[in-house]
Design an enzyme around this catalytic site. Structure first.
Site, mmCIF file in Angstrom:
data_model
loop_
_atom_site.group_PDB
_atom_site.id
_atom_site.type_symbol
_atom_site.label_atom_id
_atom_site.label_comp_id
_atom_site.label_asym_id
_atom_site.label_seq_id
_atom_site.Cartn_x
_atom_site.Cartn_y
_atom_site.Cartn_z
ATOM 1 N N GLU A 181 1.028 5.483 0.826
ATOM 2 C CA GLU A 181 0.271 4.745 1.014
ATOM 3 C C GLU A 181 -0.117 3.459 1.427
ATOM 4 O O GLU A 181 -1.214 3.165 1.965
ATOM 5 C CB GLU A 181 0.370 3.703 -0.732
ATOM 6 C CG GLU A 181 -1.083 2.910 -1.714
ATOM 7 C CD GLU A 181 -0.223 2.274 -2.502
ATOM 8 O OE1 GLU A 181 -1.004 1.335 -3.158
ATOM 9 O OE2 GLU A 181 0.683 2.969 -4.126
ATOM 10 N N ASP A 182 1.044 2.903 2.321
ATOM 11 C CA ASP A 182 0.522 1.664 3.197
ATOM 12 C C ASP A 182 0.541 2.183 4.495
ATOM 13 O O ASP A 182 0.632 1.179 5.701
ATOM 14 C CB ASP A 182 0.729 0.389 2.737
ATOM 15 C CG ASP A 182 1.188 -0.014 1.474
ATOM 16 O OD1 ASP A 182 -0.155 0.268 1.342
ATOM 17 O OD2 ASP A 182 1.239 -0.610 1.276
#
Length: 179
Positions: free
Chosen positions: A65-66
């Protein structure tokens, strides 16, 4: 060294490298890696989770996600089971923020037991962090809205870990958020 310890250290090392230049949005700008380590620690120390796959997934839960990590990379490094758990708890960043938040509420009850554990510990870590200090640029209203949204996600995770759910409920009650 046991193979389980080695597996955990591999996940810590991988996550630390992936998150190395990231900082939390707190006033101290603490290293981002503190978050996934904290989520894994909540699972192991507070919920007595000993399943290495769950703990590895907790350490890796924000990598796709990051960072520029892919699900395939997770699978190649850690196997299909870990990939599946990470995939279940990963938001699709191509979607608008409000849609992602709504999908977390909708998907919570349909998640695997392992993903639910990671999600509960992640929410607990984040809510404790919000109680400790307000992130840079957040109003008190935004903090309260996060608590309300988190309580809606947690509703779909109930029946997974009474100990984590009780700790979350205490935070919701302190904030006056319905549970």
């Amino acid at each position: 060294m046991s193979s389980e310890v080695a597996l955990l250290l591999e996940a810590v090392d991988f996550a630390a490298k992936k998150h190395k230049s990231q900082r939390r949005n707190d006033p101290e700008r603490s290293p981002y890696i503190n978050h996934p380590i904290g989520v894994a620690r909540i699972l192991s120390h507070e919920a007595d989770v000993t399943d290495i796959a769950v703990l590895q997934a907790a350490l890796l839960h924000d990598t796709v996600e990051d960072t520029n990590t892919t699900f395939l990379e997770i699978e190649e490094q850690f196997g299909k089971e870990i990939r599946q758990i990470v995939e279940e708890v990963t938001d699709d960043k191509t979607l608008p923020k409000m849609k992602r938040k709504q999908l977390q509420i909708e998907h919570a009850q349909h998640s695997s037991q392992h993903a639910k554990l990671v999600k509960l510990a992640d929410k607990l870590y984040n809510l404790r962090d919000l109680n400790r200090c307000t992130p840079t640029g957040w109003s008190e209203q935004r903090v309260q809205e996060y608590f309300i949204w988190a309580s809606q996600v947690v509703k779909g995770l109930r029946g997974t870990s009474p100990v984590l759910e009780e700790k979350l409920d205490q935070l919701f009650i302190q904030r006056g958020v319905p549970i």
